[in-house]
Design an enzyme around this catalytic site. Structure first.
Site, PDB file in Angstrom:
ATOM      1  CE  LYS A 152      28.907  34.002  46.792  1.00  0.00           C
ATOM      2  NZ  LYS A 152      29.125  35.095  45.839  1.00  0.00           N
ATOM      3  CD  GLN A 156      28.761  35.529  42.116  1.00  0.00           C
ATOM      4  OE1 GLN A 156      28.164  35.270  43.151  1.00  0.00           O
ATOM      5  NE2 GLN A 156      30.078  35.651  42.065  1.00  0.00           N
ATOM      6  CG  ASP A 177      28.480  40.342  47.943  1.00  0.00           C
ATOM      7  OD1 ASP A 177      29.039  39.468  48.638  1.00  0.00           O
ATOM      8  OD2 ASP A 177      28.041  40.132  46.793  1.00  0.00           O
TER       9      ASP A 177
END
Ligand code: NDP
Length: 295
Positions: free
Chosen positions: A52, A96, A119
């Site tokens: 990412k 994460q 997200d």
């Protein structure tokens, strides 16, 4: 059978973002900025976050990677999230997952400013998604919709079977496919580990999304001729023929299932790159929204 080429489609979409970002920078704007928090040293998480961050760099975005030790107290992680919430130079925040057992993922996700929730996991984002209001869509289901859209595949009228009901993949996928929207209008069956006779349901499906986390779970005898199969799974299995001693496989037994499908995603290079694409589109969107905010 045709391949839904997530890697290729993702690169095309990212190229569009790259060009748009270059234009924004030329006009004197600051770059969109994604901040990622990585807790501990889970090898898979390190790979995902690394990819990412590298994608941000390749697009001209700024990125920050905050690494915290596996034993970091929940309160310290909350402080880090709050710091990023308050930092006006940060547009998007991702933590994460998975987090170590002593930390509540829900507590951390709730703490993210919904305006920076790229997200799409925050309850505000998920609630708006449910109501079909504009919001950040969870990156993986969003990426899958972009992939289908790229190939001109409309789920409208299809019977879609989603296997797995996690908050980040299966459940939002089922919502998005069933919405009254151009990318939806499917009739959706959401299945899970308590579902009776999954095989019979799958055999009725025009579209199957497998998000289970079990290597090569979906077999050829569970898929009807001509079905579209989306494999979300990322599973590492031992493979003595590889230098690394392992390789990645999906939740679909690709070799036996693919010949029956009209379309199928491979693993790797299928849904994985599209997830990053969804995340980057959300980050650019967060940047745009931050610019239009009154001072
Ligand atoms: P979770 O472990 O959170 O959820 C798995 C789901 O599968 C659960 O709902 C579970 O049911 C269901 N399930 C498990 N076994 C069965 C079974 N035998 N029959 C039917 N359903 C079953 O997984 P995630 O959604 O987070 O991830 C799924 C997979 O996707 C993983 O391999 C993960 O690595 C991968 N992934 C890939 C991404 C990408 O970018 N490509 C992004 C995110 C995840 P129950 O709820 O009853 O326990």
């Amino acid at each position: 059978m045709q391949i839904l080429d997530g890697a290729g489609v993702s690169e095309q979409i990212l190229q569009g973002i790259r060009v748009e970002t270059a234009g924004l920078l030329q006009q004197g704007n600051r770059a969109p900025h994604l901040a990622a928090i990585l807790v501990g040293d889970n090898p898979a998480s390190q790979v995902y976050v690394g990819s990412k961050v590298r994608t941000c760099e390749s697009l001209g975005f700024s990125s920050t990677l905050l690494r915290l030790p596996a034993d970091v107290p929940e309160e310290k992680l909350l402080e880090a999230v709050r710091g990023l919430n308050e930092d006006a130079r940060v547009d998007g925040i991702l933590v994460q997952l998975p987090l170590p057992k002593h930390i509540s993922e829900a507590v951390i996700i709730h703490a993210i400013d919904p305006r920076k929730d790229v997200d799409g996991f925050h309850p505000v984002s998920q609630g708006k998604m449910l109501l079909s209001e504009p919001t950040f869509l969870p990156a993986t289901p969003y990426g899958i919709l972009l992939l289908l859209q790229h190939y001109g595949i409309s789920p409208a009228g299809m019977h879609a079977v989603v296997i797995g009901r996690s908050h980040i993949v299966g459940t939002p996928m089922s919502v998005l496919l069933s919405r009254n929207a151009a990318s939806g209008n499917a009739t959706v069956t959401l299945t899970h580990s308590r579902t009776k006779d999954l095989k019979a349901l799958c055999l009725q499906a025009d579209l199957i999304v497998a998000a289970i986390g079990q290597p090569r779970f979906l077999k050829e005898d569970m898929v009807r001729e001509g079905a579209i199969v989306i494999d979300v799974g990322i599973n590492r299995i031992p493979d003595a023929t590889r230098k690394s001693g392992s390789r990645l496989v999906g939740d679909v037994d690709f070799d036996s299932v693919a010949p029956k499908c009209s379309w199928i995603t491979p693993v790797p290079k299928g849904v994985g790159p599209m997830t990053i694409c969804g995340l980057m589109k959300n980050t650019l969107q967060a940047w745009k929204q931050a610019q239009s905010k009154p001072e």
